[in-house]
Write a protein that holds these residues in place. Structure first.
Motif, PDB file in Angstrom:
ATOM      1  N   MET A  40       0.851  -1.184   0.000  1.00 29.49           N
ATOM      2  CA  MET A  40       0.000   0.000   0.000  1.00 29.49           C
ATOM      3  C   MET A  40       0.884   1.231   0.000  1.00 29.49           C
ATOM      4  O   MET A  40       1.899   1.279   0.697  1.00 29.49           O
ATOM      5  CB  MET A  40      -0.927  -0.005   1.212  1.00 29.49           C
ATOM      6  CG  MET A  40      -1.951  -1.128   1.158  1.00 29.49           C
ATOM      7  SD  MET A  40      -2.961  -1.223   2.631  1.00 29.49           S
ATOM      8  CE  MET A  40      -1.884  -2.165   3.712  1.00 29.49           C
ATOM      9  N   GLY A  43       1.881   5.149   0.543  1.00 26.73           N
ATOM     10  CA  GLY A  43       1.684   6.332   1.371  1.00 26.73           C
ATOM     11  C   GLY A  43       2.823   7.293   1.100  1.00 26.73           C
ATOM     12  O   GLY A  43       3.513   7.172   0.082  1.00 26.73           O
ATOM     13  N   LEU A  88      -3.681   1.195   8.924  1.00 25.32           N
ATOM     14  CA  LEU A  88      -4.263   2.504   8.656  1.00 25.32           C
ATOM     15  C   LEU A  88      -5.342   2.391   7.584  1.00 25.32           C
ATOM     16  O   LEU A  88      -5.325   1.478   6.767  1.00 25.32           O
ATOM     17  CB  LEU A  88      -3.164   3.467   8.184  1.00 25.32           C
ATOM     18  CG  LEU A  88      -2.002   3.686   9.154  1.00 25.32           C
ATOM     19  CD1 LEU A  88      -0.897   4.473   8.460  1.00 25.32           C
ATOM     20  CD2 LEU A  88      -2.462   4.394  10.404  1.00 25.32           C
ATOM     21  N   ASP A  89      -6.277   3.343   7.588  1.00 24.48           N
ATOM     22  CA  ASP A  89      -7.328   3.347   6.568  1.00 24.48           C
ATOM     23  C   ASP A  89      -6.706   3.396   5.184  1.00 24.48           C
ATOM     24  O   ASP A  89      -5.819   4.215   4.921  1.00 24.48           O
ATOM     25  CB  ASP A  89      -8.242   4.557   6.747  1.00 24.48           C
ATOM     26  CG  ASP A  89      -9.150   4.445   7.946  1.00 24.48           C
ATOM     27  OD1 ASP A  89      -9.389   3.314   8.397  1.00 24.48           O
ATOM     28  OD2 ASP A  89      -9.626   5.490   8.425  1.00 24.48           O
ATOM     29  N   ASN A  90      -7.199   2.524   4.311  1.00 23.95           N
ATOM     30  CA  ASN A  90      -6.688   2.501   2.948  1.00 23.95           C
ATOM     31  C   ASN A  90      -7.833   2.221   1.993  1.00 23.95           C
ATOM     32  O   ASN A  90      -8.902   1.774   2.400  1.00 23.95           O
ATOM     33  CB  ASN A  90      -5.560   1.478   2.811  1.00 23.95           C
ATOM     34  CG  ASN A  90      -6.020   0.081   3.119  1.00 23.95           C
ATOM     35  OD1 ASN A  90      -6.581  -0.593   2.269  1.00 23.95           O
ATOM     36  ND2 ASN A  90      -5.788  -0.371   4.350  1.00 23.95           N
ATOM     37  N   ARG A 111      -3.550  -0.111  -3.722  1.00 20.01           N
ATOM     38  CA  ARG A 111      -4.180   0.556  -2.592  1.00 20.01           C
ATOM     39  C   ARG A 111      -3.292   1.692  -2.108  1.00 20.01           C
ATOM     40  O   ARG A 111      -2.070   1.596  -2.141  1.00 20.01           O
ATOM     41  CB  ARG A 111      -4.445  -0.441  -1.472  1.00 20.01           C
ATOM     42  CG  ARG A 111      -5.347  -1.592  -1.926  1.00 20.01           C
ATOM     43  CD  ARG A 111      -5.776  -2.493  -0.800  1.00 20.01           C
ATOM     44  NE  ARG A 111      -6.785  -1.897   0.054  1.00 20.01           N
ATOM     45  CZ  ARG A 111      -8.079  -1.773  -0.276  1.00 20.01           C
ATOM     46  NH1 ARG A 111      -8.507  -2.176  -1.447  1.00 20.01           N
ATOM     47  NH2 ARG A 111      -8.939  -1.233   0.567  1.00 20.01           N
ATOM     48  N   PHE A 165      -3.034   4.755   1.173  1.00 19.24           N
ATOM     49  CA  PHE A 165      -3.550   5.139   2.475  1.00 19.24           C
ATOM     50  C   PHE A 165      -4.431   6.359   2.291  1.00 19.24           C
ATOM     51  O   PHE A 165      -4.033   7.343   1.669  1.00 19.24           O
ATOM     52  CB  PHE A 165      -2.408   5.392   3.461  1.00 19.24           C
ATOM     53  CG  PHE A 165      -1.712   4.122   3.829  1.00 19.24           C
ATOM     54  CD1 PHE A 165      -2.305   3.238   4.715  1.00 19.24           C
ATOM     55  CD2 PHE A 165      -0.515   3.779   3.250  1.00 19.24           C
ATOM     56  CE1 PHE A 165      -1.692   2.029   5.027  1.00 19.24           C
ATOM     57  CE2 PHE A 165       0.114   2.588   3.560  1.00 19.24           C
ATOM     58  CZ  PHE A 165      -0.486   1.713   4.454  1.00 19.24           C
ATOM     59  N   GLU A 203      -5.358   8.772   4.025  1.00 18.65           N
ATOM     60  CA  GLU A 203      -4.910  10.059   4.552  1.00 18.65           C
ATOM     61  C   GLU A 203      -4.069  10.864   3.550  1.00 18.65           C
ATOM     62  O   GLU A 203      -3.998  12.080   3.645  1.00 18.65           O
ATOM     63  CB  GLU A 203      -4.122   9.845   5.840  1.00 18.65           C
ATOM     64  CG  GLU A 203      -3.827  11.127   6.572  1.00 18.65           C
ATOM     65  CD  GLU A 203      -3.167  10.878   7.914  1.00 18.65           C
ATOM     66  OE1 GLU A 203      -2.244  11.641   8.245  1.00 18.65           O
ATOM     67  OE2 GLU A 203      -3.564   9.939   8.620  1.00 18.65           O
TER      68      GLU A 203
END
Length: 144
Positions: free
Chosen positions: A32, A34, A84-86, A117, A119, A121
């Motif tokens: 993922m 970020g 974490l939200d993803n 995907r 994150f 944020e």
């Protein structure tokens, strides 16, 4: 003459929208994407980080080479840390009424694999703009 100037203006606008923001450094956690800034704000959950130069990416990170202009950081979380939200880029496209397989532009980097995907944020500003004649999502990782 007007047509030539108009064509140049459109070309300049398209390239301006898609310019890579070399100030953004990407990080990867379990496939993922970020940013290093995101993880700097989550230090209490970080077990370790390993920064790589774009030329020295390990095999498991090669698929992220298109965002490694400024290097790429691999992040590992502590065992007791939740994830974490993803969200997948395909889901983001659908939320913005775009076809799932439309490439997404994050800080000027074109993400063609919409199964990837990110994150949630890092998507501080999300806009739908024209990119090479196709309506596409443009994501900025910081608020303006």
């Amino acid at each position: 003459m007007k047509k030539v100037l108009y064509s140049l203006f459109i070309f300049a606008s398209a390239t301006l929208f898609a310019q890579k923001n070399t100030k953004v450094k990407f990080a990867v956690l379990e496939d993922m994407v970020g940013t290093t800034t995101l993880f700097e704000n989550q230090k209490q959950y970080i077990k370790s980080t390993q920064a790589y130069k774009s030329a020295n990416l390990p095999q498991k990170l090669k698929k992220f080479s298109f965002i490694a202009d400024q290097g790429l950081t691999e992040v590992k979380l502590k065992n007791d840390a939740g994830i974490l939200d993803n969200i997948s880029l395909a889901q983001l496209n659908e939320q913005n009424n775009l076809p799932k397989n439309t490439p997404v532009i994050i800080e000027g980097y074109e993400f063609k694999d919409t199964a990837m995907r990110i994150f949630a944020e890092i998507a501080q500003v999300v806009d739908v703009k024209d990119y090479n004649g196709v309506k596409s999502l443009f994501i900025t990782t910081t608020r303006k």
